[in-house]
Scaffold this motif. Sequence first.
Motif, PDB file in Angstrom:
ATOM      1  N   ASP A  31     -85.388  39.152 -38.581  1.00 22.15           N
ATOM      2  CA  ASP A  31     -84.025  38.572 -38.622  1.00 22.15           C
ATOM      3  C   ASP A  31     -82.984  39.641 -37.796  1.00 22.15           C
ATOM      4  OD1 ASP A  31     -84.684  36.284 -40.057  1.00 22.15           O
ATOM      5  OD2 ASP A  31     -84.238  37.087 -41.985  1.00 22.15           O
ATOM      6  N   LEU A  32     -83.380  40.738 -37.955  1.00 22.73           N
ATOM      7  CA  LEU A  32     -82.273  41.896 -37.239  1.00 22.73           C
ATOM      8  C   LEU A  32     -82.856  41.717 -35.715  1.00 22.73           C
ATOM      9  CD1 LEU A  32     -82.299  45.011 -39.653  1.00 22.73           C
ATOM     10  CD2 LEU A  32     -80.704  43.058 -39.596  1.00 22.73           C
ATOM     11  N   ALA A  33     -83.787  41.582 -35.432  1.00 19.54           N
ATOM     12  CA  ALA A  33     -84.238  41.569 -33.951  1.00 19.54           C
ATOM     13  C   ALA A  33     -83.436  40.355 -33.303  1.00 19.54           C
ATOM     14  CB  ALA A  33     -85.770  41.685 -33.933  1.00 19.54           C
ATOM     15  N   ARG A  34     -83.589  39.096 -33.936  1.00 17.68           N
ATOM     16  CA  ARG A  34     -82.894  37.881 -33.164  1.00 17.68           C
ATOM     17  C   ARG A  34     -81.611  37.902 -33.435  1.00 17.68           C
ATOM     18  NH1 ARG A  34     -82.968  32.906 -36.732  1.00 17.68           N
ATOM     19  NH2 ARG A  34     -83.947  33.901 -38.878  1.00 17.68           N
ATOM     20  N   ALA A  35     -81.094  38.806 -34.077  1.00 18.38           N
ATOM     21  CA  ALA A  35     -79.362  38.739 -34.261  1.00 18.38           C
ATOM     22  C   ALA A  35     -78.823  39.193 -33.090  1.00 18.38           C
ATOM     23  CB  ALA A  35     -79.096  39.501 -35.478  1.00 18.38           C
ATOM     24  N   ASP A  36     -77.707  38.666 -32.539  1.00 19.08           N
ATOM     25  CA  ASP A  36     -77.149  39.015 -31.618  1.00 19.08           C
ATOM     26  C   ASP A  36     -75.725  39.956 -31.955  1.00 19.08           C
ATOM     27  OD1 ASP A  36     -78.303  37.857 -29.382  1.00 19.08           O
ATOM     28  OD2 ASP A  36     -77.508  36.165 -30.394  1.00 19.08           O
ATOM     29  N   ALA A  37     -75.626  39.665 -33.406  1.00 18.91           N
ATOM     30  CA  ALA A  37     -74.213  40.468 -33.978  1.00 18.91           C
ATOM     31  C   ALA A  37     -74.623  40.506 -35.302  1.00 18.91           C
ATOM     32  CB  ALA A  37     -73.052  39.590 -33.698  1.00 18.91           C
ATOM     33  N   PHE A  38     -73.701  41.501 -35.945  1.00 20.11           N
ATOM     34  CA  PHE A  38     -73.824  41.549 -37.476  1.00 20.11           C
ATOM     35  C   PHE A  38     -72.477  42.004 -38.136  1.00 20.11           C
ATOM     36  CE2 PHE A  38     -77.044  44.155 -35.275  1.00 20.11           C
ATOM     37  CZ  PHE A  38     -78.382  43.533 -35.541  1.00 20.11           C
ATOM     38  N   LEU A  39     -72.537  41.262 -39.428  1.00 17.62           N
ATOM     39  CA  LEU A  39     -71.355  41.460 -40.313  1.00 17.62           C
ATOM     40  C   LEU A  39     -71.709  41.826 -41.551  1.00 17.62           C
ATOM     41  CD1 LEU A  39     -68.415  40.594 -40.749  1.00 17.62           C
ATOM     42  CD2 LEU A  39     -69.227  38.332 -41.407  1.00 17.62           C
ATOM     43  N   ILE A  40     -71.486  42.943 -41.765  1.00 23.29           N
ATOM     44  CA  ILE A  40     -71.784  43.634 -42.975  1.00 23.29           C
ATOM     45  C   ILE A  40     -70.470  43.524 -44.055  1.00 23.29           C
ATOM     46  CG2 ILE A  40     -72.200  45.799 -44.282  1.00 23.29           C
ATOM     47  CD1 ILE A  40     -73.555  46.667 -41.519  1.00 23.29           C
ATOM     48  N   VAL A  41     -70.800  43.001 -45.400  1.00 29.28           N
ATOM     49  CA  VAL A  41     -70.036  42.960 -46.340  1.00 29.28           C
ATOM     50  C   VAL A  41     -70.163  43.956 -47.382  1.00 29.28           C
ATOM     51  CG1 VAL A  41     -69.233  41.420 -48.223  1.00 29.28           C
ATOM     52  CG2 VAL A  41     -70.046  40.354 -46.001  1.00 29.28           C
ATOM     53  N   THR A  42     -69.200  44.914 -47.245  1.00 30.45           N
ATOM     54  CA  THR A  42     -69.774  46.436 -48.090  1.00 30.45           C
ATOM     55  C   THR A  42     -68.609  46.638 -49.120  1.00 30.45           C
ATOM     56  OG1 THR A  42     -69.977  48.516 -47.923  1.00 30.45           O
ATOM     57  CG2 THR A  42     -68.609  47.803 -46.219  1.00 30.45           C
ATOM     58  N   PRO A  43     -69.091  46.944 -50.217  1.00 29.41           N
ATOM     59  CA  PRO A  43     -68.415  47.757 -51.224  1.00 29.41           C
ATOM     60  C   PRO A  43     -68.249  49.199 -51.013  1.00 29.41           C
ATOM     61  CG  PRO A  43     -70.502  47.485 -52.384  1.00 29.41           C
ATOM     62  CD  PRO A  43     -70.563  46.964 -50.655  1.00 29.41           C
ATOM     63  N   GLU A  44     -67.249  49.724 -51.796  1.00 28.52           N
ATOM     64  CA  GLU A  44     -67.333  51.228 -51.756  1.00 28.52           C
ATOM     65  C   GLU A  44     -67.696  51.822 -53.092  1.00 28.52           C
ATOM     66  OE1 GLU A  44     -63.783  53.052 -49.812  1.00 28.52           O
ATOM     67  OE2 GLU A  44     -63.430  53.997 -51.619  1.00 28.52           O
ATOM     68  N   TYR A  45     -68.550  52.726 -52.867  1.00 26.65           N
ATOM     69  CA  TYR A  45     -69.259  53.581 -54.024  1.00 26.65           C
ATOM     70  C   TYR A  45     -68.777  54.830 -53.803  1.00 26.65           C
ATOM     71  CZ  TYR A  45     -72.332  49.840 -55.633  1.00 26.65           C
ATOM     72  OH  TYR A  45     -72.915  48.703 -56.150  1.00 26.65           O
ATOM     73  N   ASN A  46     -68.063  55.480 -54.638  1.00 25.70           N
ATOM     74  CA  ASN A  46     -67.798  56.888 -54.550  1.00 25.70           C
ATOM     75  C   ASN A  46     -67.298  57.286 -53.013  1.00 25.70           C
ATOM     76  OD1 ASN A  46     -68.321  57.352 -57.493  1.00 25.70           O
ATOM     77  ND2 ASN A  46     -70.593  57.458 -56.897  1.00 25.70           N
ATOM     78  N   HIS A  47     -66.436  56.497 -52.738  1.00 22.56           N
ATOM     79  CA  HIS A  47     -65.835  56.916 -51.419  1.00 22.56           C
ATOM     80  C   HIS A  47     -66.754  56.768 -50.210  1.00 22.56           C
ATOM     81  CE1 HIS A  47     -62.165  59.059 -53.007  1.00 22.56           C
ATOM     82  NE2 HIS A  47     -62.412  58.094 -53.802  1.00 22.56           N
ATOM     83  N   GLY A  48     -67.777  55.948 -50.514  1.00 23.52           N
ATOM     84  CA  GLY A  48     -68.883  55.967 -49.457  1.00 23.52           C
ATOM     85  C   GLY A  48     -69.168  54.413 -49.428  1.00 23.52           C
ATOM     86  N   TYR A  49     -70.569  54.010 -48.832  1.00 24.82           N
ATOM     87  CA  TYR A  49     -71.030  52.824 -48.810  1.00 24.82           C
ATOM     88  C   TYR A  49     -72.462  53.146 -49.523  1.00 24.82           C
ATOM     89  CZ  TYR A  49     -73.664  54.943 -44.956  1.00 24.82           C
ATOM     90  OH  TYR A  49     -74.505  55.668 -44.168  1.00 24.82           O
ATOM     91  N   THR A  50     -73.161  52.110 -49.849  1.00 25.24           N
ATOM     92  CA  THR A  50     -74.033  52.359 -51.062  1.00 25.24           C
ATOM     93  C   THR A  50     -75.522  52.822 -50.389  1.00 25.24           C
ATOM     94  OG1 THR A  50     -75.112  50.101 -50.354  1.00 25.24           O
ATOM     95  CG2 THR A  50     -73.108  50.077 -52.152  1.00 25.24           C
ATOM     96  N   ALA A  51     -76.278  53.430 -51.137  1.00 21.76           N
ATOM     97  CA  ALA A  51     -77.450  53.640 -50.943  1.00 21.76           C
ATOM     98  C   ALA A  51     -78.347  52.695 -50.473  1.00 21.76           C
ATOM     99  CB  ALA A  51     -78.282  54.568 -52.229  1.00 21.76           C
ATOM    100  N   ALA A  52     -78.351  51.607 -51.037  1.00 19.95           N
ATOM    101  CA  ALA A  52     -79.188  50.275 -50.518  1.00 19.95           C
ATOM    102  C   ALA A  52     -78.826  49.965 -49.138  1.00 19.95           C
ATOM    103  CB  ALA A  52     -78.825  49.156 -51.591  1.00 19.95           C
TER     104      ALA A  52
END
Length: 189
Positions: free
Chosen positions: A65-86
């Motif tokens: 799925d990532l290889a065939r994608a031409d663009a990415f949209l990431i929907v991210t929360p904030e955990y302890n002033h950063g993004y998630t480990a996942a």
Amino acid sequence: MKTKFTLALIYGSAREGRFCDTVVDWILARLPDMVAADIVLVDPADLIAESRIVRAEAESRIARDLARADAFLIVTPEYNHGYTAALKELIDSFYRPWWGKPVAFVSYGGISGGLRAIEQLRQVFAELGAATIRETLSFPHAVERFDENGDVRDPERTIRQLERLAKQLSWWAVTLKAGRETVVLEEVA
Ligand SMILES: Cc1cc2nc3c(=O)[nH]c(=O)nc-3n(C[C@H](O)[C@H](O)[C@H](O)COP(=O)(O)O)c2cc1C
């Protein structure tokens, strides 16, 4: 005619009961009218598997799925002033598919609306040869910004901002897609 592209929409949280679903569902109800793209969902929760076989299957599906994608949209929360480990686990599990492609962000969280998570992600994606998009949409105090039906309480302003983001992401998606088709990746990276 608008050039069609493939957009991978990536969940930034893998937490049980995550608010991410509310934000992603709201976006999914609007984005198809804003971009000339096939939208594919990529979920880091799929990498949390009880067996190696299940994990390997999830990895190869996400890799495709990532290889065939031409663009990415990431929907991210904030955990302890950063993004998630996942999300970091997802990003680090794949190296090549990010290169030469645009990445846009929608963020949510408490007082900062997840903007600190976005700024950290920009550094990470620079290393992966991706182009991060200036325009963002962020939801400070996100839980209060959505009603019990998952609708945004101030839709006009929010939709306008999502449209701006979608326009920029589409421009970069189509432009870099043409670039990747003109000069093969192996010649420059
Ligand atoms: C471990 C943890 C740390 C958090 N740290 C922050 C933070 O630093 N800044 C912020 O604005 N919100 C913070 N929050 C609030 C989250 O951004 C908010 O609960 C969000 O809805 C979490 O996304 P999720 O439910 O999709 O996982 C934190 C939440 C958790 C669970």
